[in-house]
Design a protein around this motif. Structure first.
Motif, short mmCIF file in Angstrom:
data_model
loop_
_atom_site.label_atom_id
_atom_site.label_comp_id
_atom_site.label_asym_id
_atom_site.label_seq_id
_atom_site.Cartn_x
_atom_site.Cartn_y
_atom_site.Cartn_z
N GLY A 8 -9.54 8.08 -73.25
CA GLY A 8 -10.22 7.53 -72.08
C GLY A 8 -10.97 6.24 -72.33
O GLY A 8 -11.51 5.65 -71.39
N GLY A 9 -11.02 5.78 -73.57
CA GLY A 9 -11.71 4.53 -73.84
C GLY A 9 -10.93 3.34 -73.31
O GLY A 9 -9.80 3.46 -72.87
N GLY A 10 -11.58 2.17 -73.36
CA GLY A 10 -10.93 0.96 -72.90
C GLY A 10 -11.94 -0.07 -72.45
O GLY A 10 -13.11 0.00 -72.80
N LEU A 11 -11.45 -1.01 -71.66
CA LEU A 11 -12.28 -2.09 -71.14
C LEU A 11 -12.78 -1.71 -69.74
O LEU A 11 -11.97 -1.30 -68.90
N VAL A 12 -14.06 -1.86 -69.52
CA VAL A 12 -14.64 -1.56 -68.21
C VAL A 12 -15.64 -2.67 -67.87
O VAL A 12 -16.31 -3.20 -68.76
N GLN A 13 -15.71 -2.99 -66.60
CA GLN A 13 -16.65 -4.02 -66.17
C GLN A 13 -18.06 -3.44 -66.03
O GLN A 13 -18.22 -2.25 -65.71
N PRO A 14 -19.07 -4.25 -66.25
CA PRO A 14 -20.44 -3.78 -66.01
C PRO A 14 -20.57 -3.26 -64.59
O PRO A 14 -20.06 -3.88 -63.65
N GLY A 15 -21.21 -2.11 -64.45
CA GLY A 15 -21.37 -1.51 -63.13
C GLY A 15 -20.22 -0.64 -62.69
O GLY A 15 -20.28 0.00 -61.64
N GLY A 16 -19.15 -0.61 -63.48
CA GLY A 16 -18.00 0.23 -63.15
C GLY A 16 -18.20 1.66 -63.59
O GLY A 16 -19.33 2.16 -63.64
N SER A 17 -17.10 2.33 -63.92
CA SER A 17 -17.20 3.69 -64.42
C SER A 17 -16.04 3.97 -65.35
O SER A 17 -14.97 3.35 -65.25
#
Length: 115
Positions: A8-17
């Motif tokens: 489930g890891g990866g790149l996520v934007q600030p404020g995302g989930s």
């Protein structure tokens, strides 16, 4: 022995989930506490969240109100729901369990919070 596999890891934007999962196999009957730790570059590994066999939870102050740990006792999976992540949450996240015979670690999954 217990084997742990994170996903489930990866790149996520600030404020995302983002939701991390950890699947346990092996001597799962011996598992008591299940935890998520993280380690950022140049920093020590730190406890993020913990859940006991009775369902009690404990969180690092830095993630309280944003992250939620849960577990599925039937399948011995543990999850980390990451809401409103911040760039400082960027790290390798590790699943960890405490059993009657000791502690076990997963291989880790990278989480990068960036726009």
């Amino acid at each position: 022995q217990v084997q742990l596999v994170e996903s489930g890891g990866g790149l996520v934007q600030p404020g995302g989930s983002l939701r991390l999962s950890c699947a346990a196999s092996g001597s799962i009957f011996s598992i008591n506490t299940m935890d998520w730790y993280r380690q950022a570059p140049g920093k020590e590994r730190e406890l993020v969240a913990q859940i006991t066999s009775g369902g009690r939870t404990n969180y690092a102050d830095s993630v309280k109100g944003r992250f939620t740990i849960s577990r599925d006792n039937a399948k011995v999976n543990v999850y980390l729901q990451m809401n409103s992540p911040k760039p400082e949450d960027t790290a390798v996240y590790y699943c960890h369990v405490i059993t009657t015979s000791g502690g076990y670690w997963g291989q880790g999954t990278q989480v990068t919070v960036s726009s």
